[in-house]
Motif scaffolding. Structure first.
Motif, PDB file in Angstrom:
ATOM      1  N   TYR A  25     -39.755 -15.750 -28.085  1.00 18.99           N
ATOM      2  CA  TYR A  25     -39.878 -15.488 -26.650  1.00 18.99           C
ATOM      3  C   TYR A  25     -38.872 -16.334 -25.868  1.00 18.99           C
ATOM      4  O   TYR A  25     -38.639 -17.501 -26.198  1.00 18.99           O
ATOM      5  N   ASP A  26     -38.321 -15.769 -24.808  1.00 20.11           N
ATOM      6  CA  ASP A  26     -37.353 -16.508 -23.986  1.00 20.11           C
ATOM      7  C   ASP A  26     -38.018 -17.640 -23.219  1.00 20.11           C
ATOM      8  O   ASP A  26     -37.434 -18.716 -23.051  1.00 20.11           O
ATOM      9  N   PHE A  27     -39.237 -17.393 -22.736  1.00 17.96           N
ATOM     10  CA  PHE A  27     -39.986 -18.405 -21.998  1.00 17.96           C
ATOM     11  C   PHE A  27     -41.431 -18.419 -22.499  1.00 17.96           C
ATOM     12  O   PHE A  27     -41.987 -17.358 -22.820  1.00 17.96           O
ATOM     13  N   CYS A  28     -42.011 -19.606 -22.547  1.00 13.69           N
ATOM     14  CA  CYS A  28     -43.437 -19.740 -22.847  1.00 13.69           C
ATOM     15  C   CYS A  28     -44.097 -20.407 -21.645  1.00 13.69           C
ATOM     16  O   CYS A  28     -43.722 -21.525 -21.247  1.00 13.69           O
ATOM     17  N   LEU A  29     -45.060 -19.727 -21.069  1.00 11.19           N
ATOM     18  CA  LEU A  29     -45.768 -20.217 -19.884  1.00 11.19           C
ATOM     19  C   LEU A  29     -47.229 -20.450 -20.234  1.00 11.19           C
ATOM     20  O   LEU A  29     -47.882 -19.562 -20.788  1.00 11.19           O
TER      21      LEU A  29
END
Length: 358
Positions: A155-159
């Motif tokens: 994933y490009d971002f993990c929030l």
């Protein structure tokens, strides 16, 4: 790394309870792998919820007493979990519960005494993952990005949307991460004032309208303009956020709606400032991922360039406990589990203190 069998424990700032995950962790040829075998969530009783919420106000003596009794309670819950499922366990990795977080003053404190925990459950324990990083000049947070890099690199971002929102992503070969700001902490504060534990699915928030004055005041908080690495704790929420919420005369629905718009605006600003591709993926976990109105609002603000990905419920609810299990496994092998690119410390470290039962 040979396969390790670990129980991970997590209690977050949202104060909804203790998460336990039993997992197998190993390093395969293609990268790090995990398998979640058993999970359990134990809600806090009203008494314990209040004790943890007010821990920041306790005297040093009372806080140390709570550290011991809470550690024993963690051990008892862990032992019952192990016995219930007849688990083979190499160690228990515990985050503890953060009561004080002041890295700018050189300290952070997570209650849940490791020795009391080890004695109560009869297993080796790794805990106190944050203190070493703070001693190295770091924020001691966020810690979950090591798991984002090793387990969720696709994933490009993990929030993560727990009590606080935090984000993790790769940039120029480094893992960067920081606390964005508010998440469930503000939503739960609003509902609990009206006798409700939380706003299930964001249904109440969806009925409300945004309050422009409150939204402006929240967006104007100084923290949002600070450079990262940066992190916040319950102290910041009490000092800076509660006065804004409590001084706003409006319906619960409107306060919730405003808060969600604020949360999503701040997340969107950070993601759009760090996107490099026309299409990006954002993995969302933590309790906020189950708030349908929050997720809908976030996707609308992000637009088509970012796809919001909601994983299975087990990952949503137990990702943090899973990552602390990973951190425990790494600590046992003296491998790096805290990244200075995330925390701002002098160097990467293998953090965590090991306690043996007696």
């Amino acid at each position: 790394m040979k396969l390790k069998k670990i129980v991970g424990l997590m209690s977050g700032t949202s104060l909804d309870g203790l998460d336990l995950v039993y997992c197998h962790i190993w390093k395969a040829t293609e990268g790090w792998t995990f398998e979640i075998k058993q999970t359990k969530s134990i809600p806090y009783s009203p008494k314990m919820h209040e004790e943890l919420k007010r821990a920041i106000l306790r005297s040093a003596e009372d806080l140390l007493e709570l550290n011991a009794t809470y550690g024993t309670w963690l051990g008892e819950q862990t032992k019952a979990f192990i016995v219930e499922h007849d688990l083979e366990v190499d160690c228990v990795a515990s985050h503890g519960h953060t009561t004080h977080h002041r890295p700018e003053k050189g300290f952070t404190f997570q209650i849940g005494s490791g020795q009391h925990l080890a004695n109560a459950c009869g297993k080796k324990v790794v805990c106190d993952f944050r203190t070493n990083d703070v001693a190295l000049g770091g924020q001691g947070a966020p810690l979950v990005p090591i798991g984002d890099r090793l387990f969720f690199e696709q994933y490009d971002f993990c929030l993560n949307l727990g009590g606080i929102s935090n984000i993790s992503f790769e940039k120029e070969g480094l893992r960067l991460a920081y606390d964005i700001g508010l998440a469930n902490m503000i939503l739960n504060h609003i509902t609990q004032k009206q006798g409700l534990s939380y706003d299930g699915g964001g249904q109440l928030a969806r009925k409300g309208r945004s309050n422009p004055e409150m939204l402006s005041a929240l967006n104007a908080l100084e923290y949002y303009r600070l450079p990262f690495p940066k992190s916040i704790g319950y102290e910041w929420f009490v000092e800076k956020v509660i006065p804004i919420v409590d001084s706003t005369s409006d319906s619960m629905e409107n306060l919730l709606n405003t808060s969600i718009h604020h949360i999503c605006e701040q997340i969107t600003l950070q993601i759009k400032a760090n996107t490099k591709k026309p299409k990006n993926t954002l993995l969302v976990t933590g309790g906020g991922a189950l708030n349908d109105f929050l997720i809908d609002t976030l996707q609308k603000k992000l637009g088509d360039s970012v796809e919001v990905v909601i994983p299975s419920k087990i990952i949503i609810e137990f990702k943090e406990a899973l990552v602390f299990a990973l951190m425990g496994a790494l600590r046992l092998d003296h491998d790096i589990n805290v990244l200075c690119s995330v925390t701002g410390a002098k160097r990467d470290s293998s953090s965590g203190v090991v306690f043996l039962p007696s």
